[in-house]
Design an enzyme around this catalytic site. Structure first.
Site, mmCIF file in Angstrom:
data_model
loop_
_atom_site.group_PDB
_atom_site.id
_atom_site.type_symbol
_atom_site.label_atom_id
_atom_site.label_comp_id
_atom_site.label_asym_id
_atom_site.label_seq_id
_atom_site.Cartn_x
_atom_site.Cartn_y
_atom_site.Cartn_z
ATOM 1 N N MET A 55 0.828 -1.204 0.000
ATOM 2 C CA MET A 55 0.000 0.000 0.000
ATOM 3 C C MET A 55 0.867 1.261 0.000
ATOM 4 S SD MET A 55 -3.085 -0.900 2.661
ATOM 5 C CE MET A 55 -1.999 -1.091 4.062
ATOM 6 N N HIS A 56 0.242 2.382 -0.398
ATOM 7 C CA HIS A 56 0.784 3.745 -0.277
ATOM 8 C C HIS A 56 1.838 4.110 -1.319
ATOM 9 C CE1 HIS A 56 -1.297 3.446 3.500
ATOM 10 N NE2 HIS A 56 -0.343 2.767 4.112
ATOM 11 N N ASP B 119 -1.656 -5.617 0.455
ATOM 12 C CA ASP B 119 -1.009 -6.645 1.257
ATOM 13 C C ASP B 119 -1.748 -6.873 2.573
ATOM 14 O OD1 ASP B 119 -0.273 -4.110 2.114
ATOM 15 O OD2 ASP B 119 1.876 -4.507 2.123
#
Length: 251
Positions: free
Chosen positions: A24-25, A183
């Site tokens: 992520m991100h 994830d």
């Protein structure tokens, strides 16, 4: 993929579909042809602290939390994109698409650009109640919504392996490629935390306590991040609505 297919009895025709999970991100800029413009900025990069504070100032801390379901942090995608627009304007003006880790792999496999709800909800650009990009936060961040990927459910077929990808990987052309999930959402599914009320503790690169909910639950003290799960449990919710995960975080 070629190495794996060459080692065992499973051939390209035996594979029913491909699905991935992704960090992520992290953000990656693509030009109009789909080529990366610069290296990706990964999730734990801290360069966008000033942009994180500026976005909070523009929207308001409470308002930003109520829209996105999470307190602002410089690990999220939005302040990273603001940093790129401010510090690398040449790269930013060339950007036609913003994608996230697994979404770039999917693009290379099937030629379609898209993301899923769990990845979207980890950007600080998501309207968590609507399950869509937030026009208000995107305007505050000076980010055009049309550069962000179309959003799918994790279980949606994003596209199919192209002939070019088949030649590169050894996969069969036409094999379905699913949107996949983040994830953290996938680790919840792997741990069996798929229905409202389930919970698990994760300790790894980061750590957290995850609780599956049937609807977004906003903590007035901003101790929880609320993000979309990978699951879509129609027997618990209206058809098509995602379930949500709360992450106990140290904000």
């Amino acid at each position: 993929i070629r190495e794996v297919l060459g080692r065992g009895p499973i051939g390209p025709g035996d594979i029913a579909g491909i699905v991935g999970c992704g960090q992520m991100h992290s953000v990656l800029l693509l030009d109009r042809s789909g080529a990366p413009i610069r290296p990706a900025i990964l999730w734990l990069d801290q360069r966008s602290t000033a942009e994180c504070m500026e976005l909070t100032r523009r929207v308001g801390a409470e308002r930003l939390f109520r829209i996105t379901g999470t307190p602002a942090a410089n690990t999220f995608s939005a302040p990273k994109l603001m940093w790129l627009a401010s510090h690398e304007p040449e790269a930013w003006t060339r950007a036609a698409h913003v994608v996230f880790s697994k979404d770039y792999v999917n693009w290379r496999l099937c030629g379609e650009i898209g993301t899923d709800r769990s990845m979207m909800s980890a950007t600080l650009l998501c309207d968590i109640a609507r399950g869509a990009w937030s026009d208000e936060v995107c305007r505050a961040a000076d980010l055009p919504v049309d550069c962000l990927p179309k959003v799918f459910a994790a279980t949606d077929v994003l596209g199919r392996v192209t002939p070019r990808a088949a030649a590169e990987t050894g996969l069969a052309a036409g094999t379905p490629v699913f949107a996949g999930a983040s994830d953290c959402a996938c680790l919840l599914l792997g741990a069996g935390a798929a229905e409202p009320g389930d919970a698990c503790i994760y300790t790894g690169t980061c750590s957290g306590i995850f609780v599956v909910r049937g609807e977004p639950t906003l903590d007035p003290l901003c101790r929880l991040e609320v993000q979309a799960h990978a699951g879509r449990l129609d027997r618990h919710l209206d058809a098509g609505r995602p379930i949500f995960q709360g992450i106990l975080c140290p904000h």
